[in-house]
Write an enzyme that holds these catalytic residues in place. Structure first.
Site, PDB file in Angstrom:
ATOM      1  N   PHE A 141       0.857  -1.194   0.000  1.00  0.00           N
ATOM      2  CA  PHE A 141       0.000   0.000   0.000  1.00  0.00           C
ATOM      3  C   PHE A 141       0.887   1.235   0.000  1.00  0.00           C
ATOM      4  O   PHE A 141       1.644   1.465   0.941  1.00  0.00           O
ATOM      5  CB  PHE A 141      -0.963   0.064   1.198  1.00  0.00           C
ATOM      6  CG  PHE A 141      -1.864   1.254   1.103  1.00  0.00           C
ATOM      7  CD1 PHE A 141      -3.036   1.210   0.353  1.00  0.00           C
ATOM      8  CD2 PHE A 141      -1.509   2.469   1.690  1.00  0.00           C
ATOM      9  CE1 PHE A 141      -3.847   2.338   0.216  1.00  0.00           C
ATOM     10  CE2 PHE A 141      -2.319   3.600   1.555  1.00  0.00           C
ATOM     11  CZ  PHE A 141      -3.488   3.532   0.816  1.00  0.00           C
ATOM     12  N   ASP A 226       9.171   3.074   2.144  1.00  0.00           N
ATOM     13  CA  ASP A 226       7.979   3.861   2.448  1.00  0.00           C
ATOM     14  C   ASP A 226       7.710   3.731   3.949  1.00  0.00           C
ATOM     15  O   ASP A 226       7.159   2.730   4.399  1.00  0.00           O
ATOM     16  CB  ASP A 226       6.794   3.349   1.623  1.00  0.00           C
ATOM     17  CG  ASP A 226       5.510   4.130   1.890  1.00  0.00           C
ATOM     18  OD1 ASP A 226       5.466   4.859   2.913  1.00  0.00           O
ATOM     19  OD2 ASP A 226       4.556   4.007   1.107  1.00  0.00           O
ATOM     20  N   LYS A 255       2.082  11.304   7.228  1.00  0.00           N
ATOM     21  CA  LYS A 255       1.223  11.009   8.378  1.00  0.00           C
ATOM     22  C   LYS A 255       1.647  11.752   9.654  1.00  0.00           C
ATOM     23  O   LYS A 255       1.357  12.929   9.781  1.00  0.00           O
ATOM     24  CB  LYS A 255       1.117   9.496   8.565  1.00  0.00           C
ATOM     25  CG  LYS A 255       0.335   8.852   7.395  1.00  0.00           C
ATOM     26  CD  LYS A 255      -0.260   7.515   7.704  1.00  0.00           C
ATOM     27  CE  LYS A 255      -1.298   7.133   6.645  1.00  0.00           C
ATOM     28  NZ  LYS A 255      -0.879   6.052   5.760  1.00  0.00           N
TER      29      LYS A 255
END
Ligand SMILES: *Cc1c(COP(=O)(O)O)cnc(C)c1O
Length: 402
Positions: A141, A226, A255
């Site tokens: 993802f 990531d 985030k």
């Protein structure tokens, strides 16, 4: 109709249905807790997919935000602002990066890395024009833009959105031999999550990343990690790569970089990759704006100065011990690192969602993923007493059933 029911009905009527949220309407947050409009308090065990690692509405980040918002919010990068350089300096000191490119969302950071690494492939590695390949992992993802979903293996994320961006090779996560076999002279990068969060907190076998690191070095392939979800303390280290004893060439963060106040992401590079971007070749109106920089600077300070990373390590171990102590014939596996945890239920449990609703009724908000898995990722400020309370209530739901 109650006000809550009305808000849900209005959302349903006017909003696109690209999410299926739990029916709880939140109005306030503080630390590990959030409240709904009826005054019910919940322990947040999702932390907005790890964007609020520092806890909801952290007072220091709030103060930095309001102070900067009253002075200057946006200049665009056509001009300079007095926050960007300080953001670079403080982030570089924490990460050892030589170059930083600020963006907004996580997906934009991923896109930025893909662009930069392709250009690096042509200009530095000598790959033939338009032939660059990037190796990615199955069940990945990395966000929702077209190029990113082009290499997703999740049918929900990908199907119906073609034509797809070419240039990606998918190999199984955790399989270094498969990655090695996929490397060609045109391979410019491998893009991997240290722990696959959305896939259900999947931790690769020990030694996987050391092997991947060696392969990338040997074949002049840029290793892009990531860390948008795993980074910034979530796993008990500042970056999850520290657990593996390796360093990526390019690291993506987002985030929690803003503690949940604002979309802020960044591409960090310790190689020449970001150096290939020249004026006019990439940008973002909001990327690197003074409000974002002021918020991110304080969000990083809070994380380090308030000992949240060490707390994530300690409380993560304690929380995991608690989850493992639950006696339930519905649990297949408990896994996690730091405060990034998951309980996978057996298929006969009938899906994780109903357990999430049962936990909600007891004051715990957690999110089901991939049908049978419940993720637990509370803010990193959680205390021992709060973990005890959480385990007691999770136990009550999982051991008795719904
Ligand atoms: C959330 C996430 C993204 C995308 O971030 P957005 O801000 O939603 O675009 C990318 N990679 C990982 C690992 C993520 O968890």
């Amino acid at each position: 109709m109650s006000q809550t029911a009305e808000l849900i009905a209005t959302e349903h009527r006017l909003g696109a249905h690209n999410y299926k949220p739990l029916d709880v309407v939140l109005t306030r947050g503080q630390g590990v807790h959030v409240w709904d409009g009826d005054g019910n308090r919940y322990l947040d065990c999702l932390s907005a997919y790890s964007a609020v690692n520092q806890g909801h509405c952290h007072p220091r980040i709030l103060a930095a935000m309001t102070e900067q918002a009253s002075k200057l919010t946006l200049t665009s990068r056509a001009f300079r602002n007095d926050q960007l350089a300080l953001f670079y300096e403080e982030l570089a000191a924490l990460t050892g990066s030589h170059k930083i490119l600020p963006m907004n969302s996580g997906a934009e950071a991923v896109e930025t890395a893909i662009k930069a690494v392709r250009k690096w492939g042509y200009e530095v590695k000598g790959v033939e024009k338009n032939k660059a390949e990037i190796i990615v992992c199955s069940e990945n993802f990395h966000g929702r833009t077209l190029s990113i979903i082009s290499f997703s293996t999740d049918p929900d994320a990908r199907e119906g959105f073609g034509p797809y961006t070419p240039g990606f090779t998918i190999v199984p996560f955790g399989d270094a031999a498969a990655l090695e076999a996929a490397i060609s002279p045109n391979t410019v990068a491998a893009l991997i999550e240290p722990i696959q969060g959305e896939a259900g907190v999947i931790i690769p076998p020990a030694g996987y990343f050391r092997r991947v690191r060696d392969l990338c070095t040997e074949h002049n392939v840029t290793l892009i990690l990531d860390e948008i979800q795993t980074g910034l303390g979530r796993t008990g280290k500042f970056l999850a790569e520290e657990h593996e004893g390796i360093e990526a060439d390019v690291t993506l963060i987002g985030k929690a970089l803003s503690g949940g106040f604002y979309p802020v992401s960044a591409v960090l590079s310790n190689s020449e990759v970001l150096g290939v971007l020249q004026p006019g070749q990439h940008g973002s109106t909001f990327g690197g704006n003074p409000l974002a920089c002021a918020i991110a600077r304080e969000a990083l300070k809070v994380l380090v100065e308030e000992g949240m990373i060490e707390n994530a390590e300690r409380m993560g171990a304690y929380f995991m011990e608690g989850l493992r102590s639950i006696r339930s014939n519905m649990i297949r596996e408990v896994r996690g690192r730091g405060l990034m945890m998951a309980v996978e239920l057996l298929p006969e449990a009938g899906g994780a969602r109903k357990y999430c609703y049962a936990m909600k009724d007891r004051g715990i908000l957690a999110k089901d993923t991939h049908v049978n898995t419940i993720r637990f990722a509370p803010p990193l400020v959680i205390t021992r007493d709060q973990v005890d309370w959480a385990i007691e209530n999770i136990d009550a739901v999982l051991s008795k059933g719904t």
